[in-house]
Design an enzyme around this catalytic site. Structure first.
Site, PDB file in Angstrom:
ATOM      1  N   LYS A  43       0.737  -1.253   0.022  1.00 20.94           N
ATOM      2  CA  LYS A  43       0.004  -0.076  -0.082  1.00 20.94           C
ATOM      3  C   LYS A  43       0.921   1.332   0.168  1.00 20.94           C
ATOM      4  O   LYS A  43       1.527   1.583   1.024  1.00 20.94           O
ATOM      5  CB  LYS A  43      -0.924   0.038   1.268  1.00 20.94           C
TER       6      LYS A  43
ATOM      7  N   GLU B 123      10.848   1.660   9.562  1.00 21.80           N
ATOM      8  CA  GLU B 123      11.831   2.683   9.270  1.00 21.80           C
ATOM      9  C   GLU B 123      11.009   3.964   9.644  1.00 21.80           C
ATOM     10  O   GLU B 123      10.110   4.200   8.858  1.00 21.80           O
ATOM     11  CB  GLU B 123      12.098   2.425   8.127  1.00 21.80           C
TER      12      GLU B 123
ATOM     13  N   CYS C 270      14.159  11.409   5.041  1.00 25.09           N
ATOM     14  CA  CYS C 270      14.358  11.034   6.461  1.00 25.09           C
ATOM     15  C   CYS C 270      15.691  11.413   6.727  1.00 25.09           C
ATOM     16  O   CYS C 270      15.934  11.314   8.155  1.00 25.09           O
ATOM     17  CB  CYS C 270      13.746   9.545   6.750  1.00 25.09           C
TER      18      CYS C 270
ATOM     19  N   GLU D 246      10.630  16.285  14.610  1.00 26.14           N
ATOM     20  CA  GLU D 246      10.874  16.217  13.086  1.00 26.14           C
ATOM     21  C   GLU D 246      10.112  17.131  12.104  1.00 26.14           C
ATOM     22  O   GLU D 246       8.821  17.236  12.239  1.00 26.14           O
ATOM     23  CB  GLU D 246      10.562  14.952  12.713  1.00 26.14           C
TER      24      GLU D 246
ATOM     25  N   ALA E  68       4.482   7.914  14.783  1.00 24.16           N
ATOM     26  CA  ALA E  68       3.379   7.953  15.221  1.00 24.16           C
ATOM     27  C   ALA E  68       2.619   7.068  14.677  1.00 24.16           C
ATOM     28  O   ALA E  68       1.716   6.179  15.401  1.00 24.16           O
ATOM     29  CB  ALA E  68       2.534   9.103  15.140  1.00 24.16           C
TER      30      ALA E  68
ATOM     31  N   SER F 203       5.912   7.641   9.639  1.00 31.64           N
ATOM     32  CA  SER F 203       6.146   8.319  10.767  1.00 31.64           C
ATOM     33  C   SER F 203       6.430   7.522  12.094  1.00 31.64           C
ATOM     34  O   SER F 203       5.515   6.161  12.161  1.00 31.64           O
ATOM     35  CB  SER F 203       5.197   9.390  10.928  1.00 31.64           C
TER      36      SER F 203
ATOM     37  N   ALA G 182       3.664   4.229  13.342  1.00 32.37           N
ATOM     38  CA  ALA G 182       4.525   3.176  13.699  1.00 32.37           C
ATOM     39  C   ALA G 182       3.878   2.419  14.894  1.00 32.37           C
ATOM     40  O   ALA G 182       3.583   1.290  15.343  1.00 32.37           O
ATOM     41  CB  ALA G 182       6.094   3.370  13.594  1.00 32.37           C
TER      42      ALA G 182
HETATM   43  P1  NAD Z   1       2.744   8.395   7.438  1.00 32.30           P
HETATM   44  O1  NAD Z   1       3.406   7.603   8.924  1.00 32.30           O
HETATM   45  O2  NAD Z   1       1.932   9.320   7.741  1.00 32.30           O
HETATM   46  O3  NAD Z   1       2.485   7.359   6.399  1.00 32.30           O
HETATM   47  C1  NAD Z   1       3.240   6.325   5.852  1.00 32.30           C
HETATM   48  C2  NAD Z   1       2.465   5.280   5.414  1.00 32.30           C
HETATM   49  O4  NAD Z   1       1.451   4.811   6.442  1.00 32.30           O
HETATM   50  C3  NAD Z   1       1.523   5.680   4.468  1.00 32.30           C
HETATM   51  O5  NAD Z   1       1.144   4.763   3.346  1.00 32.30           O
HETATM   52  C4  NAD Z   1      -0.148   6.122   5.201  1.00 32.30           C
HETATM   53  O6  NAD Z   1      -1.097   5.827   4.439  1.00 32.30           O
HETATM   54  C5  NAD Z   1       0.107   4.696   6.157  1.00 32.30           C
HETATM   55  N1  NAD Z   1      -0.628   4.833   7.263  1.00 32.30           N
HETATM   56  C6  NAD Z   1      -0.942   6.060   7.872  1.00 32.30           C
HETATM   57  N2  NAD Z   1      -1.712   5.541   8.967  1.00 32.30           N
HETATM   58  C7  NAD Z   1      -1.676   3.998   8.991  1.00 32.30           C
HETATM   59  C8  NAD Z   1      -2.300   3.251   9.895  1.00 32.30           C
HETATM   60  N3  NAD Z   1      -3.237   3.831  11.082  1.00 32.30           N
HETATM   61  N4  NAD Z   1      -2.183   1.892   9.667  1.00 32.30           N
HETATM   62  C9  NAD Z   1      -1.359   1.519   8.451  1.00 32.30           C
HETATM   63  N5  NAD Z   1      -0.930   2.405   7.610  1.00 32.30           N
HETATM   64  C10 NAD Z   1      -1.190   3.655   7.868  1.00 32.30           C
HETATM   65  O7  NAD Z   1       4.343   9.037   7.158  1.00 32.30           O
HETATM   66  P2  NAD Z   1       4.438   9.974   5.601  1.00 32.30           P
HETATM   67  O8  NAD Z   1       3.845  11.421   6.136  1.00 32.30           O
HETATM   68  O9  NAD Z   1       3.808   9.407   4.674  1.00 32.30           O
HETATM   69  O10 NAD Z   1       5.963   9.958   5.577  1.00 32.30           O
HETATM   70  C11 NAD Z   1       6.849  10.947   6.195  1.00 32.30           C
HETATM   71  C12 NAD Z   1       7.494  10.275   7.514  1.00 32.30           C
HETATM   72  O11 NAD Z   1       8.386   9.028   7.008  1.00 32.30           O
HETATM   73  C13 NAD Z   1       8.656  10.949   8.119  1.00 32.30           C
HETATM   74  O12 NAD Z   1       8.481  10.740   9.263  1.00 32.30           O
HETATM   75  C14 NAD Z   1       9.914  10.457   7.652  1.00 32.30           C
HETATM   76  O13 NAD Z   1      11.045  10.674   8.383  1.00 32.30           O
HETATM   77  C15 NAD Z   1       9.484   8.849   7.486  1.00 32.30           C
HETATM   78  N6  NAD Z   1      10.449   8.264   6.836  1.00 32.30           N
HETATM   79  C16 NAD Z   1      11.270   7.130   7.174  1.00 32.30           C
HETATM   80  C17 NAD Z   1      12.257   6.748   6.252  1.00 32.30           C
HETATM   81  C18 NAD Z   1      13.314   5.788   6.738  1.00 32.30           C
HETATM   82  O14 NAD Z   1      13.840   5.066   6.184  1.00 32.30           O
HETATM   83  N7  NAD Z   1      13.465   5.866   8.062  1.00 32.30           N
HETATM   84  C19 NAD Z   1      12.265   6.972   4.939  1.00 32.30           C
HETATM   85  C20 NAD Z   1      11.167   8.041   4.447  1.00 32.30           C
HETATM   86  C21 NAD Z   1      10.345   8.501   5.271  1.00 32.30           C
END
Ligand code: NAD
Length: 490
Positions: free
Chosen positions: A181, A256, A290, A394, A237, A235, A239
């Site tokens: 997804k 991640e 990130c 962040e 949160a 993010s 996770a």
């Molecule tokens: P996000 O957590 O809002 O969303 C990430 C994914 O999770 C999306 O596909 C979203 O639809 C899904 N999601 C959201 N709520 C969910 C739930 N309750 N259950 C299952 N899936 C859910 O993050 P974002 O805003 O898309 O991305 C930015 C974040 O990602 C930043 O914190 C960034 O640091 C992090 N990031 C980390 C890495 C790494 O490798 N460590 C790489 C890129 C981005």
């Protein structure tokens, strides 16, 4: 397949289940961030669509996992070649969907997406298992690794295809089938890749892509009883939510997450290289990586010189239309995100910080077409306390803060003084010092005198609130397989 970068009418995406494009009854609007208008409608999938995708993945698993590593590698390589052959079309589409410059997508996102498949196709052929003997007991022990089954993969919006393929490639290389997804904000290149998967001969059901929001489609995936493993990038949160929702099933999780990455710059650093790289590490991809630097700690004796030169270099970092090759940055992902990033600059000002360049200081000159896009110039702030939310949270935008330190111990303590631990850079020409710092800094990745130089064989991931687990050649293979220890009495 219509070319999304040229499409003037609204693009409507479909899910990809069991090797076929399947329409969805309801959709979500997706914006072109550089003009601030809806240009695409993404399936608003939920439990029924996820159910169908998991069923297709389960059906495909026995056949795919029984193929030899060479046979699987062949399919991955074909898909990589097809991506390589279509770089331009994918780069244009990624830029339109995410807001990043076409140049960045063309040179970073799409080539790396193709390379992810090439890399894991090759890596797959080079794994060996462990073997040991306990002669006094008359036993030989060895390990075998088996794919886990249906892998649930969830990816974010900042490097859409790059991070999605970083999960799909190792998962299917190891013999799993997947339900992925992507982020609902950046689904287009994943959808485009489905067509290439058909051409590459990825068997139906091996890769299923279900589009939709996190709380609906994502939640249905992470709480599905037949998905024993979830690889998530996003993010901290989210996770936490995924960890709770998957806990009743004891799923294998790879997380991640976010970062608040420090750059620690000592007085003996090569300042020319350091400034050039730290501007890049702070602002690349609109600061939406990130691994981007967001706290810069500089040794007191060079603080003033560094700040002056760094601000001058940041002012040259150009923001504007993503299609213009003269620009370094395009638009941020969404209006909400732009407002969030701006709110941190406002907070810094309200706390007495100085904004040296960027937001509220420098005017952007945008083409008329981009007047409603979500743009923000590279912003440098100083004079903020380490306990401020600006230094602790962040921001994930083109904003970085500069602050002085006086000793190695203080640099370590400041660098480690956040809940995150993803990446750090250390700048010094003293070999002993960089090794010492690398040991003391709490981060999964420490780059000394460089940034974002990667060998995909080696572990990638964060500590503390930045993640659980590591990805990369052997680490991804271990995550996407279950190991068994076999003992034979002879
Ligand atoms: P996000 O957590 O809002 O969303 C990430 C994914 O999770 C999306 O596909 C979203 O639809 C899904 N999601 C959201 N709520 C969910 C739930 N309750 N259950 C299952 N899936 C859910 O993050 P974002 O805003 O898309 O991305 C930015 C974040 O990602 C930043 O914190 C960034 O640091 C992090 N990031 C980390 C890495 C790494 O490798 N460590 C790489 C890129 C981005």
């Amino acid at each position: 397949m219509p070319n999304p970068s040229e499409q003037s009418s609204c693009l409507v995406l479909e899910n990809f289940i069991g090797g076929k494009f399947v329409p969805c009854r309801t959709h979500i609007d997706s914006y072109d961030p550089s003009v601030g208008e809806v240009y695409c409608r993404v399936p608003d999938s939920g439990a029924p669509e996820v159910e169908a995708a998991v069923a297709a993945a389960k059906e495909a698993f026995p056949g795919w996992s029984a193929r030899s590593p060479e046979q699987r590698a062949q399919v991955l390589n074909k898909l990589a070649d097809l991506l390589d052959a279509n770089v331009e079309e994918f780069a244009q589409a990624e830029s339109r969907d995410q807001g990043k410059t076409v140049t960045f997508a063309r040179t970073v996102d799409i080539p790396r997406s193709a390379y992810n498949f090439h890399f894991f196709a090759s890596s797959l052929l080079h794994h060996t298992n462990d073997c040991s003997q306990t002669d006094h007991m008359g036993c030989l022990h060895y390990t075998i690794r088996c794919p886990v089954g249906v892998a649930g993969l969830i990816s974010p919006w900042n490097l859409p295809l790059y991070l999605l393929t970083w999960k799909i490639a190792p998962a299917i290389a190891a013999g799993n089938t997947v339900v992925a997804k992507p982020s609902e904000m950046t689904s287009v290149t994943a959808w485009m890749m489905c067509k290439l998967m058909q051409q590459a001969g990825v068997p139906p059901g091996v890769v299923n892509i279900v589009f939709g929001t996190g709380p609906k489609a994502g939640d249905a995936l992470v709480s599905h009883p037949d998905v024993p493993l979830v690889s998530f990038t996003g993010s901290t949160a989210t996770a936490q939510c995924i960890t709770e929702r998957s806990a009743p099933y004891c799923k294998k999780l790879s997380l991640e997450l976010g970062g608040k990455n420090p750059a620690i710059i000592f007085a003996d650093a090569d300042l020319d290289r350091c400034i050039e790289t730290t501007v890049r590490s702070s602002f690349s991809n609109q600061g939406e990586i990130c691994l981007c630097t967001s706290r810069i700690y500089v040794e007191g004796s060079i603080y003033s010189e560094f700040l002056e030169r760094f601000v001058a270099a940041a002012k040259k970092w150009k923001t504007g239309a993503p299609s213009d090759p003269g620009n370094d940055n395009g638009a941020l992902i969404s209006k909400e995100h732009l407002e969030k990033v701006r709110s941190f600059v406002a907070l810094a000002k309200s706390e007495g910080g100085t904004v040296h360049c960027g937001e509220g200081v420098d005017q952007l000159h945008l083409p008329e077409r981009n007047a409603k896009g979500y743009f923000m110039p590279a912003t440098v702030i100083s004079g903020i306390s380490d306990s401020s939310r600006v230094m602790q949270e962040e921001i994930f935008g083109p904003v970085t803060c500069v602050s002085p330190f006086d000793s190695e111990e203080e640099a370590v303590s400041k660098g480690n003084g956040v809940r995150y631990g993803l990446a750090a850079t250390v700048w010094s020409q003293d070999v002993g010092k960089v090794h010492r710092m690398a040991r003391k800094i709490q981060a999964g990745l420490v780059w000394t005198n460089c940034w974002l130089v990667r060998d995909l064989n080696l572990p990638f991931g964060g500590m503390k609130n930045s993640g659980v687990g590591r990805e990369g050649g052997k680490d991804s293979y271990h995550f996407f397989t279950e190991v068994k220890t076999v003992t034979v009495k002879h």
